[in-house]
Scaffold this active site. Structure first.
Site, PDB file in Angstrom:
ATOM      1  N   PHE A  95       0.808  -1.219   0.000  1.00  0.00           N
ATOM      2  CA  PHE A  95       0.000   0.000   0.000  1.00  0.00           C
ATOM      3  C   PHE A  95       0.844   1.273   0.000  1.00  0.00           C
ATOM      4  O   PHE A  95       0.375   2.343  -0.392  1.00  0.00           O
ATOM      5  CB  PHE A  95      -0.973   0.003   1.185  1.00  0.00           C
ATOM      6  N   LYS A  96       2.097   1.158   0.414  1.00  0.00           N
ATOM      7  CA  LYS A  96       2.954   2.343   0.453  1.00  0.00           C
ATOM      8  C   LYS A  96       3.155   2.954  -0.937  1.00  0.00           C
ATOM      9  O   LYS A  96       3.447   4.143  -1.070  1.00  0.00           O
ATOM     10  CB  LYS A  96       4.315   1.988   1.055  1.00  0.00           C
TER      11      LYS A  96
END
Length: 513
Positions: free
Chosen positions: A108-109
């Site tokens: 998700f980063k």
């Protein structure tokens, strides 16, 4: 709009300055001075595309970049994600999964770290910032590779990442130490993530310029420029639920977020403040459940045993972004006192009024490795949906919460934060059942119950996991095993500043003399 330090409201900077600085001079985190300024009409918002929502949200938080924002968004999200929705929603009538891992490093980063370099370049130009920027980042697994990928070959920038020697998966490590760009570097420390994070924050607060013409900043979620892009996918989840016919506009939903540093779930809090109908934010922790205990009792106590778990990105005892929530709950003076107590005593306790205010929105739950392992197996065989170890913690914690909760159930979205192929051995162990004769007796078949387990590499497990589940692994993960290792440095935690100075020439190249 101005940005204030969570520890001293007299420290006030512009949005662009907050992005460039990353951390306030007093060690605090930057927050917007007026939440009324960020509110939107969510009904109009969810009619937009993902990029359209990003443009409006970025403009709310960074109004001094309003002219540049359309270009920033296009550069950040064009041709970088394999899903046209950027963050697609999967699931059924009971539980939904928002997949926020379809970017370059499968975590998700990527959603935020595809945007941060473009935000930084525009912010620097806006304020006439002439220094080159060295990004310092501590990672518990995923931020490092995403930051290195996001800033790869971005002129005028360099990245140095510190990560714990033990506790991250082999793939997470390989994603960092095989990065080809000349302006990025990763280094292991002989300690855990909290030590790496403390070291980075200390350097950022003490060293305004690490060398002549080179300033420091951060790519962690302590940087408001890293946090804001994550707000967008909360709106995207709501939009997709409406479009799927699962909810009507106005229906409140909840989110369950596997949480370590509290950044991802803090983005959800900002989405709620902007006007999105969020009823509850459920903070899911693993065995390092300092956040769960805090949300139950009001006592934040980092003086506890640190556990290495199968969800390493959540193996954190000091959750930096919680400081932002404290500021909006208790104000800057008390936040400063709490942070000072955490540093000197290893703990702090908020009062009951503050705790009750937080409990109106947040709920804490946790799951240990055995529970997460069962959750992976249950989800795969019951719903044909494969979870990574972090999402499994959220899934298991949420199901336990349902058994304990006394309030009415509302639609819930679990944030699926990483590809299961980033943690192939743990996921494979969870779903394999020797009684079912998986691999049909093939020689060398994976048997997690005997000594063969320790001989298998992550590369082996990726192949077995793909064959067992009939799911093709992402190419950016399966291809990492053949890449050349660029560096494999290891230092003690007290050597971080010296390491940065030694590697400036390597990382900054012609930008450093």
């Amino acid at each position: 709009m101005r940005y204030l330090s969570t520890r001293d409201e007299k420290i006030s900077v512009s949005p662009s300055e907050a992005i460039i600085m990353g951390l306030a001079p007093d060690g605090g985190l930057f927050v917007p001075d007026d939440l009324d300024e960020i509110r939107v009409d969510y009904k109009k918002m969810i009619k937009k595309s993902y990029k359209g929502m990003a443009r409006e949200i970025f403009a709310k938080f960074f109004p001094d970049l309003i002219i540049e924002i359309p270009d920033i968004v296009n550069k950040s999200y064009d041709n970088k994600f394999i899903s046209k929705e950027i963050t697609p929603l999967k699931g059924n009538d009971d539980i939904f999964f928002l997949e926020v891992f379809h970017g370059p490093t499968c975590a998700f980063k990527d959603v935020a770290l595809s945007a941060l370099p473009n935000l930084m370049k525009s912010a620097a130009k806006k304020i006439g910032f002439k220094d080159k920027i060295l990004i310092l980042t501590a990672t518990s697994g995923d931020t490092g590779s995403a930051a290195m990928k996001g800033f790869s070959d971005v002129s005028g920038t360099g990245v140095i990442v510190f990560y714990p020697r033990e506790g991250i998966s082999d793939i997470q490590k390989l994603q960092m130490i095989t990065q080809e760009a000349g302006n990025v570097r990763a280094c292991a420390i002989r300690d855990n993530f909290d030590a790496a994070q403390r070291g980075v924050k200390k350097i950022l607060s003490e060293e305004k310029n690490i060398a002549c013409g080179i300033s420091l900043s951060s790519a962690n979620s302590i940087n408001i420029g890293r946090l804001v892009p994550q707000i967008v996918y909360y709106f995207s989840a709501y939009k997709q639920l409406v479009e799927m016919g699962k909810i009507k506009i106005g229906t409140k939903i909840s989110f369950t977020v596997p949480t370590g540093n509290f950044g991802n779930i803090m983005a959800g809090w900002f989405a709620r403040e902007m006007g999105l109908p969020i009823g509850r934010l459920i903070c899911a922790s693993n065995k390092n459940n300092v956040l769960t205990d805090f949300l139950l009792s009001g006592l934040y106590d980092r003086k506890r045993e640190f556990y290495k778990t199968s969800s390493p990105s959540m193996d954190i005892l000091v959750s930096s972004n919680l400081e932002r929530l404290l500021y909006f709950t208790a104000g800057s003076q008390k936040t400063s006192e709490y942070m000072r107590e955490l540093e000197t005593k290893g703990e702090y306790r908020i009062n009951m009024e503050e705790l009750e205010k937080i409990k109106q929105i947040f709920y804490g739950c946790y799951a240990e490795d055995d529970e997460a392992r069962y959750a992976i197996r249950d989800s795969f065989y019951s719903n044909n949906y494969l979870l990574d170890t972090h999402t499994a913690v959220a899934y298991a914690g949420y199901k336990k919460m349902l058994d304990e909760a006394k309030e009415p159930r509302i639609p819930n979205v679990i944030l699926a934060t990483a590809s299961p192929f980033k943690f192939p051995k743990a996921v494979l162990t969870a779903i394999y059942d020797k009684k079912e004769g998986s691999f049909n007796g093939e020689e060398g078949a994976f048997t997690p119950y005997n000594k063969k387990e320790n001989k298998l590499t992550d590369e082996d497990c990726v192949k077995y996991l793909s064959r067992l589940t009939m799911i093709e692994p992402p190419s950016q993960l399966s291809g990492v095993f053949t890449k050349k290792i660029k560096n494999d440095d290891l230092i003690d935690k007290n050597e971080m500043k010296d390491y940065i100075r030694k590697k400036l020439q390597d990382v900054m190249g012609d930008e450093y003399e």
